[in-house]
Design an enzyme around this catalytic site. Structure first.
Site, PDB file in Angstrom:
ATOM      1  N   HIS A 513       0.838  -1.208   0.000  1.00 22.60           N
ATOM      2  CA  HIS A 513       0.000   0.000   0.000  1.00 22.60           C
ATOM      3  C   HIS A 513       0.871   1.255   0.000  1.00 22.60           C
ATOM      4  O   HIS A 513       0.702   2.148  -0.847  1.00 22.60           O
ATOM      5  CB  HIS A 513      -0.901  -0.026   1.239  1.00 22.60           C
ATOM      6  CG  HIS A 513      -1.700   1.214   1.463  1.00 22.60           C
ATOM      7  ND1 HIS A 513      -3.063   1.262   1.317  1.00 22.60           N
ATOM      8  CD2 HIS A 513      -1.339   2.471   1.842  1.00 22.60           C
ATOM      9  CE1 HIS A 513      -3.505   2.485   1.576  1.00 22.60           C
ATOM     10  NE2 HIS A 513      -2.462   3.233   1.908  1.00 22.60           N
ATOM     11  N   GLU A 514       1.788   1.338   0.955  1.00 19.79           N
ATOM     12  CA  GLU A 514       2.647   2.529   1.027  1.00 19.79           C
ATOM     13  C   GLU A 514       3.543   2.629  -0.201  1.00 19.79           C
ATOM     14  O   GLU A 514       3.850   3.732  -0.669  1.00 19.79           O
ATOM     15  CB  GLU A 514       3.478   2.504   2.315  1.00 19.79           C
ATOM     16  CG  GLU A 514       2.654   2.585   3.590  1.00 19.79           C
ATOM     17  CD  GLU A 514       1.742   3.800   3.638  1.00 19.79           C
ATOM     18  OE1 GLU A 514       2.092   4.842   3.042  1.00 19.79           O
ATOM     19  OE2 GLU A 514       0.671   3.707   4.267  1.00 19.79           O
ATOM     20  N   HIS A 517       1.856   4.503  -2.905  1.00 22.61           N
ATOM     21  CA  HIS A 517       2.053   5.960  -2.838  1.00 22.61           C
ATOM     22  C   HIS A 517       3.366   6.344  -3.515  1.00 22.61           C
ATOM     23  O   HIS A 517       3.452   7.350  -4.229  1.00 22.61           O
ATOM     24  CB  HIS A 517       2.092   6.423  -1.378  1.00 22.61           C
ATOM     25  CG  HIS A 517       0.760   6.500  -0.705  1.00 22.61           C
ATOM     26  ND1 HIS A 517      -0.288   7.242  -1.202  1.00 22.61           N
ATOM     27  CD2 HIS A 517       0.311   5.947   0.455  1.00 22.61           C
ATOM     28  CE1 HIS A 517      -1.323   7.143  -0.379  1.00 22.61           C
ATOM     29  NE2 HIS A 517      -0.994   6.358   0.628  1.00 22.61           N
ATOM     30  N   HIS A 520       3.044   6.269  -7.236  1.00 18.65           N
ATOM     31  CA  HIS A 520       2.282   7.444  -7.671  1.00 18.65           C
ATOM     32  C   HIS A 520       3.216   8.643  -7.815  1.00 18.65           C
ATOM     33  O   HIS A 520       3.216   9.348  -8.830  1.00 18.65           O
ATOM     34  CB  HIS A 520       1.190   7.722  -6.640  1.00 18.65           C
ATOM     35  CG  HIS A 520       0.157   8.708  -7.083  1.00 18.65           C
ATOM     36  ND1 HIS A 520      -0.836   9.159  -6.242  1.00 18.65           N
ATOM     37  CD2 HIS A 520      -0.058   9.340  -8.256  1.00 18.65           C
ATOM     38  CE1 HIS A 520      -1.619  10.013  -6.888  1.00 18.65           C
ATOM     39  NE2 HIS A 520      -1.156  10.146  -8.117  1.00 18.65           N
TER      40      HIS A 520
END
Length: 722
Positions: A513-514, A517, A520
């Site tokens: 999940h991190e 980021h 992105h």
């Protein structure tokens, strides 16, 4: 406060940073020759200044210059921040008082450049207060945070500056601005208005007072919660840790030794508490550990946060009224995809009822095994018993396949196969780091170097809890090409003696999940940093969707191998995981969603509560909160809400983003290849790379061909779709 974030994100210090692409033409159709000319005009507006403080200097060294972590001390950081505020003030004044008519170059581009030395010091400040958090840095934080808030208000309240921005925005077409330039100017104008630029002198003075008081309260809240998390429960005998997996037992023993206590220590953070609640056989000790954890910030002592929260919610309501809004949520949601509290509530209510119904089913299954009522400290423990009974699946069977280094390598492979990124580990000492535990990797996109990635994986005293991504420097091209420097930060317990660190499936998904980021940020091709950030209820979408690849067969086969045998996870075990995929979704959904509902309830009150504990109880009662579950984040320790404005009236964002995330994963699955290169290329180009250069709802439609379908989310959670 960074003015480039203020321009587009309503002052959010957590807006994602921007990156950019190479090429002769940038986003919005701006040629590089025009960018260079605009940058020259903007640079000429700013006064020539030579920073004195060491931590304000341009970063030097390899990879385009790196943060001088080896030179950082609290006194140096304090000096840099104070001087940086003054340097930025002089630059803003020069822009505002420029006698030339306002243009995009001499106003908007100059605003991008203003405060670069303060940005460098600010990046260091964020890390030293979040990842180190020692008393000396906390003292700097207490002193400087209100000064940074006041400096941000000074920019917003500068009437001459606002007049120039408004002129550019109102005359964008006549000035021949590109679509990207027009979006920057118009969003900047609107953000200034949202943050008080149109108030009269008395209103600005009052808003400045409110914002400074909030900055002080945010710092106080953060430091109190960290102090309560820097505690532990001592388990004196081995009987007290019976049932714990060997890796968790070893971590608890190491935690005790490092704190000079006998026996085992369960540190008061989720990464230590959740395994204990899931596996420890001693019910009385589970209750002790649970109560200590859920009462962080709520013990009536020097670290109690209730009065601080009451102050924050009153200040927020005063600010909302001053700015012409009925409540804080209405103000905060102006620049989100949901737009209104009602839209967010509609989605949450769609999911809340089936989630509560599922909890009732889960509790019935657990009572049948336990033979007694289920209390909150029982839920995770008996859930594991039910999982074993129903699916013949023991979470401890999984951990040997999730060794931390292998999980990270798997995340890198996901990034390579989907987007062409590679991550190559640098030798220790190649670049400075802020702690010896930090590992650094060089990042390349299709072989082209684009920056560095710092991994800070381990918990330590003073470090904030949880997991997060930070950007130290954004990749931009409006003033020459700059690469990206960023980090992922976790709180795993470090093993002693080189023992492997085995993490849970949930922890592996959090790491992915991190890392989402990170992908992105490193994918962005925005020309100007002002359009790097995305709406709060969009920003979690690119992170959440990447959790799905943890259990994809190529990642399992190549990287999630048994740490002792080297064998990949057998298909029979994968089948058990998939069969149990929606298991315990009642608990997971209710614990999260109750926090989001109480957040929205709190921030839509026209009369802010003064008794925070009573409000929390009454709010949960109104929603019919199952008694067997506690909020994932109770208000007294809800960092998302009370360490800044970032997630306030915005915790619903994870659910809003999950609608897009679930719909996107369905798109990959339906193609027959979860690494489908065509879908991945379009995802990178449209969803990851564009930043906020276009409306994000419109971007999703370009990617998917339609709006996201909420039924995909309901299916992922195993809830009825009708």
């Amino acid at each position: 406060m960074h003015r480039r974030h203020l321009l587009v994100a309503g002052g959010s210090l957590f807006a994602l940073s921007a990156c950019a692409s190479n090429g002769a033409t940038m986003g919005g159709g701006t040629p590089t020759t025009t960018l260079a000319a605009d940058a020259a005009v903007a640079r000429a507006v700013l006064p020539a200044q030579t920073p004195r403080a060491e931590l304000l200097q341009p970063w030097t060294g390899p990879f385009g210059g790196v943060p001088p972590w080896d030179k950082v001390t609290a006194p140096k950081l304090r000096a840099a921040l104070l001087e940086g505020i003054e340097l930025q003030r002089a630059e803003i004044e020069a822009i505002a008082n420029n006698p030339e008519p306002p243009t995009f170059a001499n106003t908007m581009v100059a605003m991008q450049m203003a405060g670069e030395p303060l940005d460098r010091a600010g990046a260091i400040y964020g890390v030293m207060t979040s990842n180190i958090g020692s008393d000396d840095y906390n003292a700097v934080d207490t002193e400087v945070s209100p000064l940074l808030s006041a400096a941000g208000d000074e920019i917003t309240f500068n009437e001459k500056l606002f007049a120039r921005i408004k002129t550019v925005a109102d005359n964008a077409r006549a000035m021949g601005l590109t679509a990207e330039q027009t979006r920057i100017a118009e969003r900047s104008r609107d953000a200034f208005v949202r943050n008080g630029a149109a108030l009269d002198a008395a209103g600005k003075a009052e808003l400045g007072r409110i914002n400074t008081a909030l900055a002080n309260a945010f710092t106080s809240f953060s430091q109190k919660v960290v102090a309560d998390e820097n505690t532990w429960t001592v388990i004196p005998t081995e009987a007290g840790v019976a049932g714990l997996p060997a890796s968790n037992k070893a971590a608890a023993a190491a935690a005790a030794r490092s704190r000079n206590v006998q026996g085992w220590a369960i540190v008061n953070t989720r990464s230590s508490v959740d395994p204990f609640l899931s596996f420890a056989d001693d019910r009385d000790l589970r209750e002790v550990v649970w109560r200590k954890f859920v009462n962080r910030g709520d013990n009536g002592d020097r670290n109690d946060t209730n009065a601080t929260i009451a102050e924050i919610v009153k200040l927020r309501q005063d600010r909302a009224r001053l700015l012409g809004f009925g409540n804080h949520a209405e103000w905060r949601m102006q620049d989100t995809m949901a737009k209104t509290p009602r839209a967010a509530m509609d989605l949450m209510n769609r999911v809340w009822a089936p989630a509560k119904a599922r909890v009732a089913e889960e509790v019935a299954d657990m009572r049948a095994i336990a033979g007694h009522d289920i209390e909150p400290w029982d839920y995770l423990y008996y859930a594991e018993k039910v999982r074993k009974q129903k699916y013949d699946l023991d979470q401890n069977e999984l951990k040997p396949y999730f060794e931390l280094n292998n999980v990270r390598a798997g995340s890198f492979e996901m990034a390579r196969r989907l987007y062409g990124f590679t991550f190559d580990k640098l030798p220790a000492g190649a670049v400075p780091v802020f702690h010896p535990d930090v590992t650094v990797y060089e990042v390349k996109d299709a072989g082209r170097p684009i920056g560095l990635y710092y991994a800070d994986d381990y918990s330590r005293a003073g470090k904030r809890s949880g997991a997060w991504m930070t950007t130290y420097r954004s990749h931009s091209t409006y003033d020459g090409e700059k690469n990206t420097l960023g980090s992922n930060n976790n709180n795993f317990t470090k093993a002693e003696g080189g023992e492997p660190i085995l993490i849970s499936l949930d922890d592996a998904e959090t790491l992915f999940h991190e890392f989402g980021h990170t992908l992105h940020a490193y994918s962005s091709k925005v020309t100007y940093p002002a359009l790097g950030g995305t709406p709060r209820d969009y920003v979690e979408y690119p992170s959440q969707v990447h959790e799905h690849w943890v259990l994809s067969r190529p990642i399992l086969d190549g990287y999630m191998k048994h740490y002792q045998t080297g064998e990949p996870m057998p298909q029979a075990l994968v089948d058990k995981i998939q069969a149990a995929q929606t298991f315990n979704q009642g608990y997971a959904t209710v614990s999260y969603l109750s926090s989001a509902l109480v957040d929205m309830d709190l921030h839509t009150q026209t009369t802010p509560p003064t008794d925070i504990d009573a409000f929390e109880r009454e709010s949960l009662a109104r929603y019919g909160m199952p008694k067997e579950i506690v909020m994932r984040h109770r208000l007294p320790q809800f960092n998302h809400l009370f360490t800044s404005d970032a997630y306030s009236a915005g915790y619903y964002s994870y659910l809003w983003s999950e609608v897009m995330d679930a719909d996107t994963w369905a798109y990959f699955e339906e193609s027959g290849d979860v690494f489908n290169p065509d879908i991945a290329a379009r995802y990178k180009a449209i969803i990851l790379s564009e930043g906020n250069t276009t409306d994000r709802a419109e971007a999703y439609r370009r990617f998917r061909g339609r709006d996201p379908d909420v039924t995909a989310l309901l299916k992922v959670r195993g809830f009825p779709t009708s």
